[in-house]
Write an enzyme that holds these catalytic residues in place. Structure first.
Site, PDB file in Angstrom:
ATOM      1  N   ASP A   1       1.022  -0.994   0.191  1.00  0.00           N
ATOM      2  CA  ASP A   1      -0.347   0.286  -0.014  1.00  0.00           C
ATOM      3  C   ASP A   1       0.772   1.041  -0.364  1.00  0.00           C
ATOM      4  O   ASP A   1       2.359   1.187   0.278  1.00  0.00           O
ATOM      5  CB  ASP A   1      -0.877  -0.057   1.101  1.00  0.00           C
TER       6      ASP A   1
ATOM      7  N   ASP B   1       0.388   4.953   1.151  1.00  0.00           N
ATOM      8  CA  ASP B   1       0.089   6.272   1.999  1.00  0.00           C
ATOM      9  C   ASP B   1      -0.582   5.694   3.671  1.00  0.00           C
ATOM     10  O   ASP B   1      -0.520   4.656   3.546  1.00  0.00           O
ATOM     11  CB  ASP B   1      -1.246   7.101   2.336  1.00  0.00           C
TER      12      ASP B   1
END
Length: 224
Positions: free
Chosen positions: A8, A10
């Site tokens: 992922d 952020d």
């Protein structure tokens, strides 16, 4: 055997919170509203621009033209200064180098729009190093649906069950599990408050508390 790693964006690969905090707190001061705390903003970074505006104006309906105007204002500011205080998490560059030296491709599956994701990778000199980038623009169904995970696997030409996915949100773990990928919960990330008290309940295969633990785990998995 693990042949690739997906992250992922952020809160997992990159620590973007400082720029969100800077922009949102400035918008609070300019709008003469109570300044939202840095920690509260940090926990909502993974929820995107709409969540950011809700933090400042919780009573404003999302269909209100003013809400849409504020959301666009946030996006414009963020896009213009996307990596003022943003960095890779401490130790992450060393981990990526270790993967690259072992010829293990790494990539990103994110719910962040492609334009912003590409700008962020460019600002951090990661564009050429990232083997695959899958964003909401690329699929019909976003995480936790497995569609973006399968797309990334297809682009890497590696079976999904040979790719480990690392994320800091329940939807990340669900997306990985739905694609039959081993999953790692990055507990150092932007954990949503409503589910941060019981990380075991997320159902990840592994939980790591910092990038050092993540590095040790990933290198053990790719070396098997």
């Amino acid at each position: 055997m693990i042949k690739a790693v997906l992250f992922d964006l952020d809160g997992t690969l990159i620590d973007t919170a400082a720029d969100f905090i800077r922009i949102i707190q400035a918008m609070c001061r300019e709008g003469s509203v109570e300044v939202v705390s840095a920690e509260r903003i940090r926990t909502q970074v993974s929820e995107g621009a709409r969540a950011m505006v809700r933090l400042v104006y919780p009573d404003l309906e999302v269909t209100d033209p003013r809400f849409l105007e504020l959301r666009q204002a946030f996006l414009d500011r963020y896009g213009a200064d996307i990596a003022v205080d943003t960095t890779l998490f401490e130790g992450m560059d060393e981990l990526l180098i270790q993967l690259e030296q072992r010829k293990i491709p790494w990539g990103i599956v994110t719910n962040k729009p492609r334009g912003l994701s590409e700008a962020l990778l460019k600002a951090l000199n990661l564009t050429e190093r990232c083997a695959v980038l899958v964003c909401p623009d690329d699929v019909k169904n976003t995480k936790p649906d497995p569609e973006p995970m399968f797309l990334a696997a297809s682009q890497l030409n590696i079976e999904a069950n040979q790719i480990v996915y690392v994320g800091d949100h329940p939807r990340d773990i669900d997306a990985g599990k739905n694609a039959n990928m081993p999953t790692i919960l990055a507990a150092y990330g932007y954990l949503p408050p409503e589910s941060a008290d019981d990380l075991e309940a997320w159902g990840a295969d592994y939980i790591v508390q910092d990038v050092t633990e993540l590095s040790d785990l990933l290198l053990s998995l790719v070396n098997q």
